[in-house]
Design a protein around this motif. Structure first.
Motif, PDB file in Angstrom:
ATOM      1  N   GLU A 175       0.829  -1.208   0.000  1.00 27.89           N
ATOM      2  CA  GLU A 175       0.000   0.000   0.000  1.00 27.89           C
ATOM      3  C   GLU A 175       0.865   1.260   0.000  1.00 27.89           C
ATOM      4  OE1 GLU A 175      -4.142  -1.363   2.177  1.00 27.89           O
ATOM      5  OE2 GLU A 175      -2.495  -0.633   3.407  1.00 27.89           O
ATOM      6  N   GLU A 178       2.168   1.727  -3.642  1.00 29.95           N
ATOM      7  CA  GLU A 178       1.206   1.565  -4.732  1.00 29.95           C
ATOM      8  C   GLU A 178       1.256   2.718  -5.734  1.00 29.95           C
ATOM      9  OE1 GLU A 178      -3.517   0.329  -5.307  1.00 29.95           O
ATOM     10  OE2 GLU A 178      -2.616   0.440  -3.320  1.00 29.95           O
ATOM     11  N   HIS A 313      -3.428  -5.020  -4.833  1.00 27.88           N
ATOM     12  CA  HIS A 313      -2.639  -3.803  -4.685  1.00 27.88           C
ATOM     13  C   HIS A 313      -1.373  -3.855  -5.541  1.00 27.88           C
ATOM     14  CE1 HIS A 313      -4.936  -1.642  -1.642  1.00 27.88           C
ATOM     15  NE2 HIS A 313      -5.087  -2.776  -0.975  1.00 27.88           N
TER      16      HIS A 313
END
Length: 341
Positions: A175, A178, A313
């Protein structure tokens, strides 16, 4: 500058209630929210929600700014607004500014749900281990067979917690990165082949034939090699575990000159099994954190419920697309489309 000209320069929905308690002005955003035909109507006939009306009335009486909440029921879903209510100078009326906080509220709910899920996932093995420790100190103190049995289960639960923590750390790392698109060219065919070879032993143990196609020559694409290996490993391992009842898993790498999903040339990695398949009602939720089609079965096979969330992701970071197709009784196909430039 009059109030109407002023609020039209503000991007968020704004409305002005005149001294006669009727709507004197709305900016374009407020017109989209309440409709353009509400000008001149009494504010109570437009806003309607009791808590908001009470706060507006209080501000009009005390001339002290205040905050309120407004819920707008749109065609798609409800939206939540924080409303700033401010009196204008010289008794000229009151201005309302509507700040859309729907995304913030949803993010807060997601964080709370995530914490609750993590707590639940950790509590189960911790409770089991705690119970076994108590038993080993008491009734099973001198029972060698029971001790060996309990220690084996404790080892399994400990490994499960390690997997969960590892996946949580992987998800957090993915995350964080990303928004950083990979730029270095990598041989995706080699990464895919190595991932399949590392899982060959697991396939043999489950009597599953693992076929890899399209990896005979290099296929280059901008990629993070470690993350793509994680994607391929997860998809192939899932196919062996949950689709292995069909006795065959096929991994295929192909190139396309133009993929509408990528708006250009790309490559497609498809992992297909001939297992039980997945009911359509589950397909849209498979990439949610901790979502499992069969909770008991997934836990028994060591699943943490985070694997496909991590895959999603990583694929997003590579500006790719993940597609899941399945028919109950006929198997499933998980395919990843990645741009090659």
């Amino acid at each position: 500058m009059d109030a109407d000209t002023f609020i039209r320069a503000i991007p968020m929905p704004c409305a002005v209630i005149g001294a006669d308690q009727r709507l004197a002005a709305l900016n374009p955003a407020a017109e989209r929210l309440f409709g353009g035909a509400v000008l001149g109507r009494h504010y109570a006939a437009v806003f309607r929600q009791p808590a908001l009306l009470d706060r507006i009335e209080t501000v009009m009486q005390t001339r002290v700014p205040a905050q309120a909440r407004h819920i707008a029921s749109g065609e798609a879903r409800e939206r939540l607004y924080d409303v700033s209510i401010t009196p204008l100078d010289a008794g000229m009326g009151t201005i309302l500014a509507f700040d859309d906080v729907t995304a913030l509220e949803e993010a807060g709910e997601m964080r709370s749900e995530f914490v609750a899920n993590v707590s639940h996932e950790l509590r189960t093995p911790l409770t089991a281990i705690s119970g076994f420790v108590e038993t080993l100190r008491g009734p099973a103190r001198d029972d060698a067979a029971a001790r060996e049995h309990f220690l084996k289960i404790m080892e399994s639960e400990t490994r499960r917690m390690h997997r969960l923590v590892d996946d949580l750390l992987s998800l957090a790392k993915v995350e964080d990165t990303e928004g950083l698109r990979p730029t270095e060219q990598q041989d995706v065919a080699e990464l895919l082949l190595n991932a399949a070879l590392n899982l060959q032993g697991q396939a043999d143990d489950r009597l599953v034939q693992l076929h890899v196609r399209g990896c005979d020559a290099p296929v280059m694409a901008p990629a993070d090699p470690d993350q793509l290996t994680q994607v391929f490993t997860n998809l192939i391992e899932n196919a062996i575990k949950y689709g292995g009842s069909g006795g065959e898993v096929t991994v295929t790498l192909s190139q396309v000159q133009h993929d509408p999903r990528l708006r250009g040339p790309g490559l497609i990695v498809a992992v297909t099994d001939k297992g039980e398949g997945i009911d359509e009602r589950h397909l849209g939720r498979l990439t949610e954190r901790f979502y499992r089609v069969d909770d008991h079965r997934s836990r028994g096979m060591g699943g943490t419920g985070l694997g496909l969330a991590i895959v999603k992701h990583i694929v997003n970071r590579h500006r790719g697309r993940l597609r899941i197709e399945s028919t109950p009784g006929q198997g499933s196909t998980f395919s990843v489309a990645l741009p090659t430039r």
